[in-house]
Every structure is written in structure tokens, then in C-alpha cells.
Design a protein around this motif. Sequence first.
Motif, short mmCIF file in Angstrom:
data_model
loop_
_atom_site.label_atom_id
_atom_site.label_comp_id
_atom_site.label_asym_id
_atom_site.label_seq_id
_atom_site.Cartn_x
_atom_site.Cartn_y
_atom_site.Cartn_z
N SER A 203 0.33 -5.87 0.66
CA SER A 203 -0.02 -6.17 2.04
C SER A 203 1.26 -6.46 2.82
CB SER A 203 -0.98 -7.36 2.14
OG SER A 203 -0.36 -8.54 1.64
N ARG A 204 1.18 -6.30 4.13
CA ARG A 204 2.33 -6.57 5.00
C ARG A 204 1.87 -7.44 6.16
NH1 ARG A 204 5.90 -2.08 8.42
NH2 ARG A 204 7.64 -3.47 8.94
N ASN A 205 2.48 -8.60 6.23
CA ASN A 205 2.11 -9.59 7.26
C ASN A 205 0.61 -9.85 7.27
OD1 ASN A 205 4.80 -9.88 8.17
ND2 ASN A 205 4.60 -8.09 9.52
N GLY A 206 0.03 -9.92 6.08
CA GLY A 206 -1.38 -10.25 5.96
C GLY A 206 -2.33 -9.08 6.07
N LYS A 207 -1.83 -7.86 6.29
CA LYS A 207 -2.71 -6.69 6.42
C LYS A 207 -2.46 -5.73 5.25
CE LYS A 207 -2.81 -6.91 11.48
NZ LYS A 207 -2.55 -6.16 12.74
N PRO A 208 -3.54 -5.17 4.71
CA PRO A 208 -3.37 -4.26 3.57
C PRO A 208 -2.59 -3.01 3.96
CG PRO A 208 -5.62 -4.19 4.38
CD PRO A 208 -4.96 -5.33 5.09
N VAL A 209 -1.70 -2.60 3.08
CA VAL A 209 -0.91 -1.38 3.29
C VAL A 209 -1.68 -0.21 2.67
CG1 VAL A 209 1.24 -0.17 2.77
CG2 VAL A 209 1.27 -2.62 3.31
N THR A 210 -2.08 0.74 3.50
CA THR A 210 -2.88 1.87 3.02
C THR A 210 -2.14 3.19 3.16
OG1 THR A 210 -3.93 2.06 5.19
CG2 THR A 210 -5.05 0.70 3.55
N ASP A 211 -0.85 3.13 3.47
CA ASP A 211 -0.06 4.36 3.62
C ASP A 211 1.23 4.27 2.79
OD1 ASP A 211 1.04 2.38 5.21
OD2 ASP A 211 1.58 3.73 6.85
N LEU A 212 1.09 3.80 1.54
CA LEU A 212 2.23 3.82 0.63
C LEU A 212 2.72 5.26 0.45
CD1 LEU A 212 0.97 1.35 -2.12
CD2 LEU A 212 2.82 0.92 -0.49
N GLN A 213 4.01 5.41 0.22
CA GLN A 213 4.59 6.73 0.03
C GLN A 213 4.86 6.98 -1.45
OE1 GLN A 213 7.84 5.84 2.67
NE2 GLN A 213 7.07 7.24 4.23
N PRO A 214 4.73 8.21 -1.91
CA PRO A 214 4.98 8.50 -3.33
C PRO A 214 6.41 8.13 -3.72
CG PRO A 214 3.86 10.34 -2.28
CD PRO A 214 4.25 9.41 -1.18
#
Length: 301
Positions: A203-214
Motif C-alpha cells: 500500500s502507499r499512503n494508506g491506499k492499496p497499490v494495484t498497478d505494480l510493475q513486473p
Amino acid sequence: MNAASKFTGFTLGLAAVFGIALAVGATLGPEPTESAHDAKGREAMSESEELPAGLMASENGYTLRLDTAQTTAAANVPLRFRILNRDGAPVTSYVRSHDKDLHLIVVRRDMAAFQHVHPVLDQAGAWSVPLDLTRAGDYRVFADFTPDGGKNLTLGADLRVAGNYDAQALPAPSTTAQVGEYTVALNGTVTPGQASKVVLSVSRNGKPVTDLQPYLGAYGHLVALRAADLAYLHVHPEGSPGDGMTPAGPGITFYVDAPSTGDYRLFLDFQHQGVVRTAEFTLSVAGSAPIPAAEPAGHGH
């Protein structure tokens, strides 16, 4: 009773004793030999009790050979090494794994310094890469590779970095790690002696990260080391980017094979917005005790 009679009685007594022994031997037969089934079981047990990876510099006919085993602390130290075959010749052909021919992990023995780098191979079979060795101390160098025509190996060698050594205690076990604006939460159950599923959620600043890069053919690359001896664990991610099933976060699923109880150090490399970051955890493995569920701040898991 005269002497002759005593001797005759003693002789008859010995004959009786030996007769009984011979009779028992004939009844029981010779000592049984190991059956083929038992032999196979013993061989299987020996194969299952292989040492964890990274504890040896030589294995299966291959050897990790550093050009130098000692250097001085500095920010940009060139490291050169070779993988030698059983004839002592440098290996020049490898099978690519996770987008690279060889992964090099360099960690100080107290695990206060960690690097995952990818050296360059020249035509003569020598690998080279610059390392950040500003922190003096004793390091372990792990080469994770698959030689052409062979199986995957992880060989380890010691590297001594001269200078003022500021030894650090192992950080306490935790299910969360902070990397700048990012929080990584670890969930799952690790059982010694078997592949255990764990999920690392970003997560980033409390929000889930849904666009991780390979990164290295996956949405994350995890290295796990046993604190007691720096045994190197083979950790495999679940799924792959672009397969239509593996989401780009927030969760990254791995299977961790811990060979024993004890403390382990986990290093997760993940890429977001073009930058690779490393989250670090201490994990205490005790029997089949579950890891408490941890939720990244600001959202449910």
C-alpha cells in the motif's frame, strides 16, 4: 569323583551348551540382510535431508570462485567472480531464470546490509558488478543460477570488507515493513519443512497499490535467509504478469520453504512507478504457528 570323571562331565556339559546354541542358530537362521525396499527408503531419506542452498561454495561439480575474498569498505567496489565446472573451467552458458542468467545476492552476516544485483558476463566466463560496500564487515555472496544442461544451484562464498564494523542486532519479528511512502504487510502461515503460502500486500499512503510493475518476471522477488547460518531459501512467486489471472497488486503471493524453526530475514523487491524498492522483515518460524494477519493502513484486506 576322580579327575577323569570331572573332566568327562565338564566335556559333556560343554557339548550340551554348544548343541543348544547350534540348534537355536539353525532355528533363527543367519542375520537378515537389508531388503531392497529398506535400501530405497534409506536412499529417499538421504535425498530428503539435503542441506539448504547457499551453505557451500561447491556443489554438483560447480564452484563459486571470487577473484578476491577481501576488500576495503567503499561506495563502489568492483566484484569479479567465476562459476567453475568440475574440470576447473569457467561456465559460459546459462539458462535464463526470472529474466536473468544469474542473480547475485550480497548480504552482511548480521543482515544489516543487503543487495540484489545482476552482474555482467564476459566471453571468458568472468562475472563482474560494482557493489556498495560502505559498511564494513563479513559478507556472504550468493550466486543463484542454472548452468546449461544442469539444475538450479545457489552457491555461497565469504567476502571480508575491512573497516569499522558496526555490528547490529537482528530486528524484532514484524508483519509490516515501511519503505518510504510504502507499507508492506505480511500474511500467512509458515510451517517448517514444507512450502508455505504467504501474501505480501503493498500500500502507499494508506491506499492499496494495484498497478505494480513486473520485476524479474514477477510482481515481486523475495529472498529469505535463515538468521542462524544464512541458509538461502528458494522462494517461488505464484502466477506471472500478463497471464490474465495474476493481479498487479496489492497482494503478491509466494511459497516459502523454511527448513527448520528459528528466525528468518525476508527481503522483498518490488517495482512501482519505475523504481525498485526493498521491504525487509524478520520472521520467527515456530512449529505451525500462524503469522497474525496484518492490514495495510487505510483499507481492509
